[in-house]
Motif scaffolding. Structure first.
Motif, mmCIF file in Angstrom:
data_model
loop_
_atom_site.group_PDB
_atom_site.id
_atom_site.type_symbol
_atom_site.label_atom_id
_atom_site.label_comp_id
_atom_site.label_asym_id
_atom_site.label_seq_id
_atom_site.Cartn_x
_atom_site.Cartn_y
_atom_site.Cartn_z
ATOM 1 N N GLU A 199 93.505 -23.269 0.013
ATOM 2 C CA GLU A 199 93.301 -23.192 1.460
ATOM 3 C C GLU A 199 92.851 -21.784 1.830
ATOM 4 O O GLU A 199 93.248 -20.800 1.207
ATOM 5 C CB GLU A 199 94.584 -23.521 2.226
ATOM 6 N N VAL A 200 92.027 -21.714 2.854
ATOM 7 C CA VAL A 200 91.614 -20.423 3.420
ATOM 8 C C VAL A 200 91.634 -20.556 4.936
ATOM 9 O O VAL A 200 91.222 -21.591 5.484
ATOM 10 C CB VAL A 200 90.198 -20.022 2.949
ATOM 11 N N VAL A 201 92.126 -19.529 5.605
ATOM 12 C CA VAL A 201 92.087 -19.490 7.064
ATOM 13 C C VAL A 201 91.244 -18.293 7.493
ATOM 14 O O VAL A 201 91.396 -17.191 6.952
ATOM 15 C CB VAL A 201 93.492 -19.408 7.674
ATOM 16 N N ALA A 202 90.335 -18.524 8.424
ATOM 17 C CA ALA A 202 89.495 -17.471 8.976
ATOM 18 C C ALA A 202 89.796 -17.325 10.465
ATOM 19 O O ALA A 202 90.071 -18.320 11.145
ATOM 20 C CB ALA A 202 88.018 -17.799 8.776
ATOM 21 N N ALA A 203 89.755 -16.104 10.958
ATOM 22 C CA ALA A 203 89.979 -15.859 12.385
ATOM 23 C C ALA A 203 88.998 -14.811 12.861
ATOM 24 O O ALA A 203 88.680 -13.862 12.142
ATOM 25 C CB ALA A 203 91.406 -15.386 12.625
ATOM 26 N N ARG A 204 88.507 -14.994 14.068
ATOM 27 C CA ARG A 204 87.509 -14.081 14.625
ATOM 28 C C ARG A 204 87.929 -13.575 15.997
ATOM 29 O O ARG A 204 88.368 -14.347 16.857
ATOM 30 C CB ARG A 204 86.155 -14.784 14.746
ATOM 31 N N LYS A 205 87.757 -12.274 16.185
ATOM 32 C CA LYS A 205 87.878 -11.666 17.507
ATOM 33 C C LYS A 205 87.039 -10.404 17.524
ATOM 34 O O LYS A 205 87.431 -9.368 17.002
ATOM 35 C CB LYS A 205 89.336 -11.336 17.850
ATOM 36 N N GLY A 206 85.839 -10.502 18.066
ATOM 37 C CA GLY A 206 84.979 -9.336 18.216
ATOM 38 C C GLY A 206 84.230 -8.934 16.973
ATOM 39 O O GLY A 206 83.604 -7.878 16.949
ATOM 40 N N SER A 207 84.284 -9.726 15.906
ATOM 41 C CA SER A 207 83.554 -9.412 14.681
ATOM 42 C C SER A 207 82.983 -10.724 14.144
ATOM 43 O O SER A 207 83.689 -11.729 14.096
ATOM 44 C CB SER A 207 84.485 -8.771 13.652
ATOM 45 N N PRO A 208 81.718 -10.751 13.748
ATOM 46 C CA PRO A 208 81.045 -12.024 13.478
ATOM 47 C C PRO A 208 81.590 -12.769 12.256
ATOM 48 O O PRO A 208 81.963 -12.158 11.258
ATOM 49 C CB PRO A 208 79.586 -11.606 13.246
ATOM 50 N N LEU A 209 81.607 -14.088 12.361
ATOM 51 C CA LEU A 209 81.921 -14.966 11.239
ATOM 52 C C LEU A 209 81.044 -16.209 11.340
ATOM 53 O O LEU A 209 81.006 -16.864 12.391
ATOM 54 C CB LEU A 209 83.397 -15.379 11.246
ATOM 55 N N VAL A 210 80.355 -16.505 10.274
ATOM 56 C CA VAL A 210 79.523 -17.701 10.220
ATOM 57 C C VAL A 210 80.004 -18.542 9.043
ATOM 58 O O VAL A 210 80.398 -18.012 8.003
ATOM 59 C CB VAL A 210 78.020 -17.339 10.068
ATOM 60 N N ILE A 211 80.017 -19.863 9.217
ATOM 61 C CA ILE A 211 80.460 -20.779 8.170
ATOM 62 C C ILE A 211 79.280 -21.634 7.740
ATOM 63 O O ILE A 211 78.683 -22.346 8.560
ATOM 64 C CB ILE A 211 81.610 -21.687 8.648
ATOM 65 N N GLY A 212 78.923 -21.552 6.477
ATOM 66 C CA GLY A 212 77.897 -22.411 5.914
ATOM 67 C C GLY A 212 78.527 -23.672 5.342
ATOM 68 O O GLY A 212 79.639 -23.641 4.810
ATOM 69 N N VAL A 213 77.831 -24.783 5.455
ATOM 70 C CA VAL A 213 78.365 -26.078 5.024
ATOM 71 C C VAL A 213 77.346 -26.755 4.118
ATOM 72 O O VAL A 213 76.159 -26.830 4.464
ATOM 73 C CB VAL A 213 78.657 -26.986 6.236
ATOM 74 N N ARG A 214 77.808 -27.245 2.973
ATOM 75 C CA ARG A 214 76.926 -28.002 2.090
ATOM 76 C C ARG A 214 77.646 -29.261 1.637
ATOM 77 O O ARG A 214 78.739 -29.203 1.076
ATOM 78 C CB ARG A 214 76.508 -27.176 0.872
ATOM 79 N N THR A 215 77.053 -30.417 1.908
ATOM 80 C CA THR A 215 77.648 -31.706 1.559
ATOM 81 C C THR A 215 76.727 -32.483 0.637
ATOM 82 O O THR A 215 75.508 -32.261 0.611
ATOM 83 C CB THR A 215 77.907 -32.546 2.829
ATOM 84 N N GLN A 216 77.303 -33.437 -0.118
ATOM 85 C CA GLN A 216 76.499 -34.266 -1.007
ATOM 86 C C GLN A 216 75.674 -35.281 -0.219
ATOM 87 O O GLN A 216 74.569 -35.636 -0.602
ATOM 88 C CB GLN A 216 77.394 -35.009 -1.997
ATOM 89 N N LYS A 217 76.244 -35.718 0.907
ATOM 90 C CA LYS A 217 75.568 -36.704 1.738
ATOM 91 C C LYS A 217 75.349 -36.139 3.123
ATOM 92 O O LYS A 217 75.925 -35.122 3.496
ATOM 93 C CB LYS A 217 76.402 -37.985 1.822
#
Length: 705
Positions: A199-217
């Motif tokens: 598991e990973v938890v990400a949190a943002r406040k005033g600093s950039p975070l982008v999440i890339g997603v790759r799926t099989q379908k």
């Protein structure tokens, strides 16, 4: 403060094989070879150390390696540490990071990731700055915690362990929510723990975070739902704990909020039979680091908490009913991998200087119709009439973006006849400058994440002003927080020294001024003249870039010099400021930009036959005044290099070193004049043998005050 984070997380229940580690930042999934070169992609941002942490196969085992210097040094240390390149780990999550130091000098111990204790129960990487870390450190030291670094980030890891030890039944996102409620400052966080494997938890406040997603379908929907706390579904004991926490002034000693319980699956990642499909998630501060893996991304907003586990992504909010959208759209990146590669060029900065004929066209594409003399800025359409009625327009920016605002101030005043102010964001905040509801505040930033500009933006929003963003990065904080704005469409800019972003900002702000003045009949001819000038810009850039090698040769006279003077008047003073900044940050040569009219008020004392001087003397309405400064320099045995228009009879070739550039409308001439200065700064840096793309002590995105 740490500057950039990168993570790969793979669905633990997927049909895809396990992660295989071959080097510090390269991960494979069985036959699916996925090199995680994310840290290397972020090298351009400027950093002094790098590190990573992944789970080993043994229970509660964490493999962490950190090193001072570049990613290559980290990779070498990993190999020397005896890491088996053929070994396959069962872990499906890892975090890695490049740090730009603010708290504590570069060292292995100060490098990220940071740990809660010697056994790495909790690992954290952090972008931004925690302003109350000293208070947290004092509190935790009183609880028996021993700190091993000089960083602010270590307090986050130890605070997480302290709260977990008090309340081990918390879910991971509930734990992180409790932690970040105690943090003050700006941050983008990634946390992992041996207590919450995979598991990973990400949190943002005033600093950039982008999440890339790759799926099989193909994903079923192109968004992820935001899961708000529903107090009506909480257990009575949970609601009671929330009430206690609210009443207790020391939240660390109160039972934490357990309301962030996982209750649903993200619809985007469910297959037709309702089972989570194999999915990979990539988290980063910059989409350029994940574009080679996937083009599907979503941008977190301030106060978002993202939880990645069991092949799914859940997004929670720190605060309830705060007006934020209830979905995060999954977007498709438009940049290509080859756009962030150097190609035939030796450095990214050189590549970006030569991309400017295309980048300015991209800034105008679909917006400027020179045939019908119209400008359409879709992001401003609903607000143009309101801006026309404002009391004044305040441009707020830092560094290069500030210079672009200075460069267009005159044309805004001429076309709109609205009072214009240009402010440095840090000084604007220091003065607590008055802002009113009928002001329009324009925030200009390449990254859209500049800390001083973001704080000034929040200051203006609190006072009810209309805010406009002019940024290069889609999904950045400034683009999300402002009422309206313009993306400059310059494409990824990798070199720390901004070049194509400057000219694209310049063009977009000129189009902004044209839009505001379209209802003024008296400005009709002037507007047409400027639009015709904008059409010529790209071809004129190409002409100036042909001077690359002559400028390289000209720069040889600056070898072993200690100082350089740049002179410009009117709008060309902004050009001189920008040129001086480029020379300072890339070649490390002291360079001062002086308004030509101020030469006689003290600076003239510096002039002799040895001082290198560059003067911007292209033709405009104040050319005669600018010429006075030239005569004053010549009279004191100075031998300036002149940037002038082609075939200008005022400067005979046999007596003057000159760089001849095409002529354009006066308010656009600065666009053309800055190109030679960019080339000069580049070749001076190359001659000194310094790192052009990553100058010492600097970072691309300045996310600290």
């Amino acid at each position: 403060m740490a500057e950039h984070a990168f993570l790969i997380s793979l669905d633990a229940n997927s049909a895809w094989p396990r992660l295989q580690l071959r080097s510090t930042v390269r991960f494979w999934t069985g036959q699916h070879k996925i090199p995680a070169t994310g840290l290397a992609r972020l090298e351009y941002r400027g950093y002094d150390s790098a590190g990573f942490a992944i789970d080993g196969d043994k229970k509660n085992e964490v493999i962490a390696i950190k090193e001072v210097g570049k990613v290559a040094a980290l990779r070498k240390l990993a190999a020397e540490s005896g890491m088996d390149e053929s070994k396959i780990f069962d872990s499906h999550a890892g975090i890695a990071h490049t740090r730009w130091a603010t708290h504590g000098p570069p060292s292995r111990v100060n490098c990220h990731p940071h740990r809660s204790d010697p056994t790495w129960e909790f690992s954290v990487v952090h972008n931004g700055i925690i302003t109350n870390y000293k208070e947290l450190k004092t509190l935790l030291e009183g609880k028996g915690f021993k700190f091993e670094t000089e960083t602010d980030t270590e307090a986050i890891a130890k605070l997480t362990k302290y709260i977990y030890d008090e309340h081990p039944d918390l879910t991971f996102p509930a734990l992180v929510k409790t932690v970040i409620k105690e943090l003050q400052g700006a941050f983008g966080l990634l946390l992992k723990s041996v207590h919450y494997p995979h598991e990973v938890v990400a949190a943002r406040k005033g600093s950039p975070l982008v999440i890339g997603v790759r799926t099989q379908k193909k994903m079923k929907v192109d968004f992820v739902d935001v899961e708000y706390t529903d107090e009506t579904t909480a257990l009575p004991a949970e609601r009671a704990s929330q009430n206690v926490a609210l009443k207790n002034s020391n939240n660390l000693l109160a039972p934490p909020d357990k309301s962030l319980l996982h209750r649903s699956q993200s619809r985007a990642f469910l297959s037709d039979d309702g089972v989570p499909m194999p999915t990979e998630f990539f988290l980063s501060s910059d989409p350029s680091s994940i574009v080679e893996h996937t083009k599907k991304v979503l941008y977190l907003e301030d106060d978002d908490i993202a939880h990645i586990h069991e092949g799914s992504l859940n997004i929670h909010r720190l605060n309830k009913d705060d007006g934020a959208s209830n979905v995060r759209a999954i977007q498709t990146l438009e940049i290509e991998l080859q756009e962030i590669m150097k190609g035939r060029f030796d450095h990214f900065m050189q590549k970006e200087i030569f991309e400017q004929p295309e980048s300015v066209v991209n800034a105008m594409r679909g917006r400027l119709d020179a045939t019908n003399h119209t400008v359409t800025l879709g992001g401003l359409r609903s607000y143009i009439s309101t801006i026309r009625r404002c009391r004044r327009i305040i441009f707020i920016a830092c560094g290069t973006s500030y210079h672009s605002c200075m460069a267009v101030r005159g044309i805004f005043e001429e076309l709109t006849e609205i009072p214009i102010a240009v402010e440095l964001a840090s000084d604007f905040l220091d003065r607590q400058a008055p802002v009113f509801r009928d002001d329009t505040c324009v925030f200009v930033s390449q990254s859209g994440e500049t800390a001083d500009s973001l704080m000034a933006l929040r200051y203006c929003l609190e006072r009810g002003a209309l805010t406009v963003g002019i940024v290069n990065s889609v999904g950045s904080s400034i683009s999300l927080l402002t009422h309206c704005g313009v993306h400059i469409n310059a494409g990824p800019e990798i070199g720390v020294a901004s070049t194509k972003a400057y000219t694209s900002q310049f063009v977009c702000m000129v189009m902004f001024a044209l839009s505001l003045s379209e209802d003024r009949a008296s400005k009709h001819r002037r507007r047409e003249e400027i639009m015709e000038g904008l059409v010529k810009i790209s071809d004129q850039f190409k002409e100036v870039l042909k001077l690359d090698q002559p400028i390289k040769k000209l720069c040889e006279r600056f070898k072993d010099q200690k100082s350089l003077l740049l002179l410009g008047r009117g709008s060309q003073h902004a050009t001189a400021l920008e040129g001086a900044l480029k020379i300072k940050e890339i070649s490390y040569l002291h360079c001062e930009a002086v308004m030509s009219g101020e030469l006689k008020h003290g600076v003239l004392a510096l002039v002799d036959e040895n001082l290198p001087i560059v003067m911007i003397l292209t033709r405009d309405d104040i050319f005669a005044k600018s010429l006075n400064a030239y005569q004053q320099v010549i009279a004191r045995s100075g031998r300036p290099i002149i940037i002038c228009n082609e075939d200008d009879p005022e400067f005979p070739t046999d007596k003057t070193d000159k760089i001849e550039v095409p002529k354009n409308v006066d308010c656009l001439q600065g666009l053309i004049n800055v190109i030679p200065l960019q080339l000069m700064s580049y070749w001076m840096a190359v001659a000194e043998g310094v790192n052009v793309d990553m100058p010492r002590n600097l970072a691309k995105s300045v996310t600290v005050e």
